[in-house]
Enzyme design. Structure first.
Site, PDB file in Angstrom:
ATOM      1  N   SER A 236       0.842  -1.194   0.000  1.00  0.00           N
ATOM      2  CA  SER A 236       0.000   0.000   0.000  1.00  0.00           C
ATOM      3  C   SER A 236       0.881   1.249   0.000  1.00  0.00           C
ATOM      4  O   SER A 236       1.602   1.492  -0.957  1.00  0.00           O
ATOM      5  CB  SER A 236      -0.973  -0.041   1.173  1.00  0.00           C
TER       6      SER A 236
ATOM      7  N   GLU B 175     -12.898   9.769 -12.715  1.00  0.00           N
ATOM      8  CA  GLU B 175     -12.999  10.845 -13.692  1.00  0.00           C
ATOM      9  C   GLU B 175     -12.122  10.523 -14.902  1.00  0.00           C
ATOM     10  O   GLU B 175     -11.345   9.574 -14.882  1.00  0.00           O
ATOM     11  CB  GLU B 175     -12.518  12.165 -13.082  1.00  0.00           C
TER      12      GLU B 175
ATOM     13  N   HIS C 112      -3.949  -0.488  -4.657  1.00  0.00           N
ATOM     14  CA  HIS C 112      -5.415  -0.694  -4.548  1.00  0.00           C
ATOM     15  C   HIS C 112      -6.028  -0.343  -5.915  1.00  0.00           C
ATOM     16  O   HIS C 112      -7.071   0.323  -5.983  1.00  0.00           O
ATOM     17  CB  HIS C 112      -6.022   0.194  -3.462  1.00  0.00           C
TER      18      HIS C 112
END
Length: 285
Positions: free
Chosen positions: A145, A163, A187
């Site tokens: 992460s 977006e 992720h």
């Protein structure tokens, strides 16, 4: 440029097994059941002879997260585990922490906030020692992460999702430079971050974009070789032969054009050569 031991070079289209590597994990790796990624880190660090340093300072609860990984590696049978619970930047300059690192065979950087991790450790003697040992193949280094996000010279520090690619979608900062030729996002498909990584690559087209899903790992085994393991995919974006982007001429929130990108989606067992820009599938069993 990442340089690891010669035995990790590509051999007949497949990477040979090696103890040394840099393991870039997309986060949320399995800590309960098969623990495939964590077992691989433990094995490459020396199995029962593994001496592991855990760096949990990206977390807001470093003691809790450090103990969680300690218990996992203790259960696996590591011979020694140290938690480098660094709360102040000055601690990264303390020789006592560097001595703790000296005899380690593996270093594991946990998740949390990549900006916090860099603010505490970037350019400190401790992190310079970790970077050098990893690049020389003297330790196995893993980051999950936030610990994965810091691997490149350019780092994604934050941003949005959902977006079209645009410059305002991604916040960039300087990472730890362990694998300087890549920009890592984690992720990845789990949080719809393709546009974010594309936006970062539009700003830095000389780097490879590496998007890693949860419970998935991109293992850098030397001479630019990446091997994929885990339940998800690793997305690789190569913009070095791109022919056009409007990045410099549009507003921060305007959509970006990017022409002639190369895109690779790799799953468990696939390999990618950063230098040759070639992907290979696993050989049939």
């Amino acid at each position: 440029m990442l340089q690891l031991e010669p035995q990790s070079l590509l051999h007949q289209g497949r990477p040979q097994s090696t103890r040394t590597s840099v393991m870039v994990i997309g986060g949320a790796e399995d800590k309960v059941h098969g623990r495939e990624i964590l077992h691989t880190f433990f094995a490459r660090a020396g199995k029962a002879e593994a001496r592991i340093a855990i760096i949990p300072c990206a977390s807001r609860e470093p003691a809790v997260i450090g103990e969680r990984y300690r218990s996992i590696f203790q259960e696996m049978g590591a011979s020694e585990i140290k938690i480098l619970d660094i709360r102040e930047r000055s601690q990264g300059e303390d020789p006592i922490w560097q001595r703790d690192l000296d005899d380690c065979t593996g270093v594991f950087m946990t998740g949390g906030d990549q900006l916090r991790l860099c603010s505490l450790l970037a350019d400190t003697p401790l992190m310079e020692a970790v970077r050098l040992k990893a690049q020389l193949g003297q330790i196995v280094l893993a980051g999950t992460s936030a610990g994965a996000a810091v691997m490149g010279h350019h780092m994604i520090a934050g941003g949005g999702s959902g977006e079209s690619p645009n410059r305002a979608l991604v916040d960039m900062a300087i990472g730890l430079g362990i694998i300087p030729e890549v920009i890592v996002d984690q992720h990845f498909h789990n949080r719809n971050r393709m546009a974010r990584l594309l936006s970062a690559i539009a700003m830095h087209p000389d780097r490879h974009g590496i998007g890693i899903d949860e419970d998935t790992c991109a293992i850098f085994e030397g001479e630019g070789l990446i091997r994929v393991m885990g339940k998800g995919t690793v997305t690789i974006i190569d913009a070095k032969e791109s022919t056009y982007t409007n990045s410099a001429g549009v507003g921060a929130t305007d959509p970006l054009s990017l022409h002639h990108l190369r895109l690779h989606i790799l799953s468990h067992g696939d390999c990618y050569d950063l230098h040759r820009k070639t992907a290979t599938a696993p050989e049939p069993a």
